[in-house]
Design an enzyme around this catalytic site. Structure first.
Site, PDB file in Angstrom:
ATOM      1  N   CYS A  10       0.847  -1.220   0.137  1.00 29.88           N
ATOM      2  CA  CYS A  10       0.091   0.033   0.090  1.00 29.88           C
ATOM      3  C   CYS A  10       0.701   1.227  -0.026  1.00 29.88           C
ATOM      4  O   CYS A  10       0.323   2.345  -0.348  1.00 29.88           O
ATOM      5  CB  CYS A  10      -0.974  -0.124   1.072  1.00 29.88           C
ATOM      6  SG  CYS A  10      -2.359  -1.356   1.116  1.00 29.88           S
ATOM      7  N   TYR A  11       2.202   1.148   0.344  1.00 29.71           N
ATOM      8  CA  TYR A  11       2.986   2.638   0.641  1.00 29.71           C
ATOM      9  C   TYR A  11       3.538   2.535  -0.834  1.00 29.71           C
ATOM     10  O   TYR A  11       4.669   3.648  -0.973  1.00 29.71           O
ATOM     11  CB  TYR A  11       3.788   2.500   1.775  1.00 29.71           C
ATOM     12  CG  TYR A  11       4.705   1.472   1.937  1.00 29.71           C
ATOM     13  CD1 TYR A  11       5.383   0.710   0.978  1.00 29.71           C
ATOM     14  CD2 TYR A  11       4.627   0.843   3.169  1.00 29.71           C
ATOM     15  CE1 TYR A  11       6.076  -0.383   1.154  1.00 29.71           C
ATOM     16  CE2 TYR A  11       5.553  -0.343   3.464  1.00 29.71           C
ATOM     17  CZ  TYR A  11       6.238  -0.884   2.703  1.00 29.71           C
ATOM     18  OH  TYR A  11       6.998  -1.929   2.871  1.00 29.71           O
TER      19      TYR A  11
END
Length: 365
Positions: free
Chosen positions: A155-156
């Site tokens: 997700c990052y």
């Protein structure tokens, strides 16, 4: 020596697949939970998820024999597809969604041909020749464009892709960087009755973002980037390639781990020693309602600080790396009205590690 150029996110375009599958998925998963107690817990947490919609290329249907997840039977109970079939679907559908998001930038053919760098990010699919090469041909980009793929970071990854664009522009003020984050999370549903896994799958939907980053002084000025890893948390989020697609483990301990870390030295480090009050706008990856609550509590943010993120979560779910870009798009649309020009901002996303990737920005307009 002249100061390095300042990279700006000039434009953001986004795209979603055509079908809202959230309610259908809830019904489908309900049939996979056998224990009455787990069924009640699942339904209670669905109501608390703060997610109303998630999007996919799969068309939800009901048939006379009970609910089938999609019209073609991709997820028919007892015969969930293997990884090869899931990757074939990624190859067939991801390019069109990426092109749709890029079209949202409103670039002319000449502007597209002037792109110097292409960064493509995905942790939900792989194909070779890569999606970057496919987009070069589909969009008419210069064949010598510098291509970079950021894969499987979770997700990052959007923050890492913007960091690359930031460095490209700082090293060459003439650089015009196209950044694409494409995630088809609904390709990786697993057939399981295990409650924690099903609750993790409840969060995810598909989406794509595209951004133009250059030295042109409008949009969001990128100030700096910083990352941190929460100690003793490596098992909190894992993401492995299995025979039945990509198998994610998302521990229920992630929110309290984040809350404690952000309330302590890790949070102070991410904020560069500043008070949360020094940042006027927040772009936080909406990994789930509990994640946003943990960030709000851990950093001591005021009520409403994460409304941009909560709106994206409610309307789209967690789209992995694309999510924070959807939040930034809404912030950019508000510059000059809801977001005064010159407002300092803070963005952060979380993923395997357990790590946080952050950057500061200024709303230039």
């Amino acid at each position: 020596m002249a100061a390095p150029a300042i990279a700006h996110v000039n434009r953001i375009g986004t795209a979603l697949p055509p079908h809202d599958v959230h309610d259908a998925f809830v019904d489908f998963v309900g049939t996979m939970i056998k224990e009455r107690r787990d069924q009640l817990i699942f339904r209670r947490l669905v109501g608390r998820s703060a997610i109303d919609h998630r999007w996919s290329f799969f068309t939800p249907v009901k048939d006379p024999d009970g609910f089938t997840a999609d019209a073609e039977g991709f997820y028919r109970p007892g015969s969930f597809p293997g990884t090869a079939k899931r990757m074939a679907r990624f190859e067939a559908t991801a390019p069109d969604l990426a092109v749709q998001a890029i079209a949202g930038l409103g670039l002319t053919a000449a502007e597209l041909h002037g792109i110097t760098h292409l960064v493509v990010t995905s942790c939900t699919g792989m194909v070779a020749p890569g999606l970057d090469q496919i987009l070069v041909q589909r969009l008419g980009l210069h064949p010598g464009v510098e291509r970079t793929h950021v894969g499987f970071m979770g997700c990052y990854a959007a923050v890492n892709s913007l960091r690359l664009a930031h460095h490209f522009v700082r090293s060459d003020p003439a650089a015009r960087v196209l950044v694409v984050n494409i995630e088809l999370c609904t390709l990786h549903f697993q057939e399981t009755g295990e409650l924690e896994s099903l609750l993790a799958m409840l969060l995810f939907g598909d989406g794509c973002s595209a951004a133009l980053v250059s030295a042109d002084p409008h949009g969001l000025a990128l100030v700096d980037f910083r990352a941190t890893t929460v100690a003793d948390s490596a098992d909190a989020i894992t993401w492995r390639i299995g025979d039945q697609g990509y198998d994610m483990h998302l521990s229920g301990q992630v929110p309290p781990l984040l809350q404690r870390a952000l309330a302590g030295p890790a949070g102070a480090d991410l904020l560069r020693g500043h008070s949360p009050d020094d940042y006027g706008v927040w772009a936080v990856h909406g990994g789930g309602r509990a994640i946003l609550d943990a960030v709000e509590s851990g950093l001591g943010l005021g009520q409403g600080a994460l409304n941009w993120s909560r709106d994206v979560l409610r309307e789209c779910g967690n789209m992995s790396s694309a999510t924070v870009m959807f939040v930034l798009q809404r912030i950019m649309a508000g510059i000059g009205t809801a977001v005064p020009r010159g407002t300092p901002g803070f963005a952060v996303a979380f993923g395997p590690g357990l790590a946080a990737e952050s950057f500061r920005f200024t709303a230039v307009g």
